[in-house]
Design a protein around this motif. Structure first.
Motif, PDB file in Angstrom:
ATOM      1  N   PHE A 109      35.496  34.182  39.140  1.00 37.60           N
ATOM      2  CA  PHE A 109      36.462  34.200  40.239  1.00 37.60           C
ATOM      3  C   PHE A 109      35.922  33.407  41.430  1.00 37.60           C
ATOM      4  O   PHE A 109      34.767  33.562  41.818  1.00 37.60           O
ATOM      5  CB  PHE A 109      36.750  35.631  40.686  1.00 37.60           C
ATOM      6  CG  PHE A 109      37.400  36.481  39.640  1.00 37.60           C
ATOM      7  CD1 PHE A 109      38.681  36.200  39.193  1.00 37.60           C
ATOM      8  CD2 PHE A 109      36.734  37.565  39.093  1.00 37.60           C
ATOM      9  CE1 PHE A 109      39.288  36.984  38.235  1.00 37.60           C
ATOM     10  CE2 PHE A 109      37.333  38.360  38.125  1.00 37.60           C
ATOM     11  CZ  PHE A 109      38.608  38.061  37.694  1.00 37.60           C
ATOM     12  N   SER A 138      37.860  39.959  43.174  1.00 34.31           N
ATOM     13  CA  SER A 138      38.527  38.788  42.609  1.00 34.31           C
ATOM     14  C   SER A 138      39.597  38.189  43.502  1.00 34.31           C
ATOM     15  O   SER A 138      40.031  37.061  43.281  1.00 34.31           O
ATOM     16  CB  SER A 138      39.146  39.137  41.251  1.00 34.31           C
ATOM     17  OG  SER A 138      40.185  40.085  41.407  1.00 34.31           O
ATOM     18  N   PRO A 143      41.824  31.531  43.085  1.00 31.44           N
ATOM     19  CA  PRO A 143      41.091  32.034  41.919  1.00 31.44           C
ATOM     20  C   PRO A 143      41.775  31.630  40.616  1.00 31.44           C
ATOM     21  O   PRO A 143      42.997  31.633  40.505  1.00 31.44           O
ATOM     22  CB  PRO A 143      41.123  33.553  42.122  1.00 31.44           C
ATOM     23  CG  PRO A 143      41.271  33.734  43.599  1.00 31.44           C
ATOM     24  CD  PRO A 143      42.153  32.602  44.046  1.00 31.44           C
ATOM     25  N   ARG A 169      44.709  37.090  36.016  1.00 36.11           N
ATOM     26  CA  ARG A 169      43.391  36.518  36.292  1.00 36.11           C
ATOM     27  C   ARG A 169      42.269  37.406  35.775  1.00 36.11           C
ATOM     28  O   ARG A 169      41.258  36.926  35.259  1.00 36.11           O
ATOM     29  CB  ARG A 169      43.245  36.285  37.795  1.00 36.11           C
ATOM     30  CG  ARG A 169      44.135  35.181  38.335  1.00 36.11           C
ATOM     31  CD  ARG A 169      44.176  35.203  39.839  1.00 36.11           C
ATOM     32  NE  ARG A 169      44.982  34.113  40.387  1.00 36.11           N
ATOM     33  CZ  ARG A 169      45.455  34.091  41.620  1.00 36.11           C
ATOM     34  NH1 ARG A 169      45.210  35.101  42.447  1.00 36.11           N
ATOM     35  NH2 ARG A 169      46.171  33.075  42.045  1.00 36.11           N
ATOM     36  N   TRP A 170      42.449  38.716  35.914  1.00 42.38           N
ATOM     37  CA  TRP A 170      41.403  39.643  35.476  1.00 42.38           C
ATOM     38  C   TRP A 170      41.251  39.626  33.960  1.00 42.38           C
ATOM     39  O   TRP A 170      40.148  39.537  33.424  1.00 42.38           O
ATOM     40  CB  TRP A 170      41.735  41.053  35.973  1.00 42.38           C
ATOM     41  CG  TRP A 170      40.595  42.017  35.841  1.00 42.38           C
ATOM     42  CD1 TRP A 170      40.374  42.902  34.821  1.00 42.38           C
ATOM     43  CD2 TRP A 170      39.509  42.188  36.758  1.00 42.38           C
ATOM     44  NE1 TRP A 170      39.227  43.614  35.044  1.00 42.38           N
ATOM     45  CE2 TRP A 170      38.676  43.206  36.232  1.00 42.38           C
ATOM     46  CE3 TRP A 170      39.156  41.594  37.971  1.00 42.38           C
ATOM     47  CZ2 TRP A 170      37.508  43.632  36.871  1.00 42.38           C
ATOM     48  CZ3 TRP A 170      38.008  42.028  38.613  1.00 42.38           C
ATOM     49  CH2 TRP A 170      37.200  43.032  38.063  1.00 42.38           C
ATOM     50  N   THR A 216      32.723  43.415  41.552  1.00 41.47           N
ATOM     51  CA  THR A 216      33.306  42.078  41.582  1.00 41.47           C
ATOM     52  C   THR A 216      34.584  42.146  42.414  1.00 41.47           C
ATOM     53  O   THR A 216      35.379  43.077  42.260  1.00 41.47           O
ATOM     54  CB  THR A 216      33.631  41.597  40.156  1.00 41.47           C
ATOM     55  OG1 THR A 216      32.412  41.392  39.445  1.00 41.47           O
ATOM     56  CG2 THR A 216      34.427  40.298  40.184  1.00 41.47           C
ATOM     57  N   SER A 220      31.865  36.996  35.674  1.00 44.12           N
ATOM     58  CA  SER A 220      33.189  36.486  36.026  1.00 44.12           C
ATOM     59  C   SER A 220      33.060  35.199  36.833  1.00 44.12           C
ATOM     60  O   SER A 220      32.066  34.978  37.535  1.00 44.12           O
ATOM     61  CB  SER A 220      33.971  37.520  36.843  1.00 44.12           C
ATOM     62  OG  SER A 220      34.181  38.694  36.099  1.00 44.12           O
ATOM     63  N   GLU A 234      39.629  36.414  32.484  1.00 44.60           N
ATOM     64  CA  GLU A 234      38.168  36.363  32.518  1.00 44.60           C
ATOM     65  C   GLU A 234      37.576  36.992  31.267  1.00 44.60           C
ATOM     66  O   GLU A 234      36.565  36.521  30.752  1.00 44.60           O
ATOM     67  CB  GLU A 234      37.638  37.076  33.762  1.00 44.60           C
ATOM     68  CG  GLU A 234      37.850  36.307  35.047  1.00 44.60           C
ATOM     69  CD  GLU A 234      37.112  34.978  35.056  1.00 44.60           C
ATOM     70  OE1 GLU A 234      35.917  34.957  34.714  1.00 44.60           O
ATOM     71  OE2 GLU A 234      37.736  33.956  35.382  1.00 44.60           O
TER      72      GLU A 234
END
Length: 373
Positions: A222, A54, A92, A296-297, A52, A220, A300
């Motif tokens: 993103f 992001s 994102p 952000r990570w 992934t 996810s 999720e």
């Protein structure tokens, strides 16, 4: 009471003295060739999932993770699942809410099924060809911290993809989300008069675009994209040797990138202190968030929790009167929900499913939590 609080503070910060260094996933290049589905199975068995990506930092880290050559591309974890069309913001983590949209009358009209990028003109939106050149608006967290102004208004005209790349390279992203647009209008109420010779209309690209419903293998959401010009044309995504993405038929065989996640959501409910012990016994620590990419990570993962909030490694010490991360990181980046209650000796930080932080009394709340590995 003060002595007990001090002892707990010393125990927490000395239990683990090193952080995860801001890298919440590690990439692995797998050189033998498989179809996209076979690559997905391999990554899920031996790592976390197909890669992934992001944000721009991840894109560069993926590119730098191997010196191997893959002239025909290498699979990443992105696949088109449906022909449905959705609107997304470029930045994102920003969700598009149809009820908050501000389309001009009769828009979006998608002339020729080609108008997939959005410009703002006198406050309202309309779709247009992404290849048309307009001035544009960038959003930047750093600008706000330095000057109180959050936005850069370009003097040059660019296509939408060029504007997006410029903003991501030099600032944070193209202006995204209704709140940013409202803030921009508040900071620049005369923006509609900024075009040369007061030309009307005076449109600016914003970070809203339409695309087919592609998804990441790990679930996810993103919205980061790095497609080569003219892509995607087929159903499965691959990265190329310059870091941009292309696409191919999913049954073609290629090398691929997997990733190992450095955080994990624990779907058990505990008070904060028990969650801390659990993470340190089974993994590394309760998770720390030191920047927007970390936020952000982790956000999720919080979306998949069975409780409305998840514990973070964020703790308040009333002895010293400050908040700290249990990994001994200083609390610089913050994402508190507003307004917040005052501080209490038994408070710890939690994140809701939308990513905002709240202060909760430890013993009053049993929550899921996120550990760093």
């Amino acid at each position: 009471m003060v002595k007990m609080q001090w002892s707990l503070f010393v125990f927490i910060v000395m239990g683990h003295c090193s952080s995860i260094g801001g890298l919440l996933c590690e990439y692995y290049f797998i050189g033998y060739e498989k179809t996209w589905n076979e690559a997905q199975d391999h990554c899920r068995k031996n790592h976390t999932d197909l890669a992934t990506v992001s944000n721009q930092t991840d894109r560069q880290r993926l590119l730098n993770s191997t010196t191997a050559q893959y002239p025909d591309g290498a699979w990443i974890g992105r696949q088109e699942n449906t022909t449905n069309i959705v609107w997304r913001w470029s930045q994102p983590g920003m969700k598009f809410n149809k009820s908050e949209s501000n389309w001009y009358q009769g828009q979006p009209n998608n002339v020729g099924d080609q108008e997939i990028c959005v410009r703002m003109n006198a406050g309202t939106w309309d779709d247009d060809l992404c290849s048309v050149t307009y001035r544009f608006i960038c959003y930047d967290v750093g600008l706000q911290n330095k000057s109180g102004q959050s936005f850069y208004i370009s003097d040059d005209k660019m296509t939408w993809p060029e504007a997006q790349r410029f903003c991501r390279k030099n600032y944070t992203d193209l202006i995204s989300g209704v709140k940013q647009l409202d803030d921009f209008k508040g900071q620049h109420p005369d923006y509609a008069n900024l075009c040369p010779n007061n030309a009307k209309p005076c449109p600016f690209w914003i970070g809203l675009f339409r695309h087919s419903d592609w998804s990441w293998s790990d679930g996810s959401s993103f919205s980061f994209r790095s497609w080569d010009k003219g892509q995607p044309k087929k159903k499965c995504a691959m990265t190329t040797s310059n870091g941009n993405w292309s696409s191919d038929h999913c049954n073609e065989t290629k090398p691929f990138f997997c990733y190992n996640d450095s955080v994990i959501l624990i779907n058990q409910s505990m008070i904060w202190e028990d969650a801390l012990y659990y993470c340190r016994d089974h993994y590394r620590d309760l998770v720390s968030i030191t920047n927007l990419d970390d936020q952000r990570w982790v956000q999720e993962r919080a979306k998949m929790a069975s409780t409305h909030h998840v514990w973070l490694g964020l703790r308040y010490t009333c002895t010293l009167d400050f908040w700290f991360w249990v990994s001994d990181e200083t609390v610089h980046y913050k994402n508190w929900a507003l307004p917040q209650s005052g501080n209490d000796c038994n408070m710890s930080g939690a994140m809701d499913r939308n990513g905002t932080w709240v202060k909760l009394i430890d013993d009053d709340n049993q929550l899921n939590f996120i550990c760093s590995k």
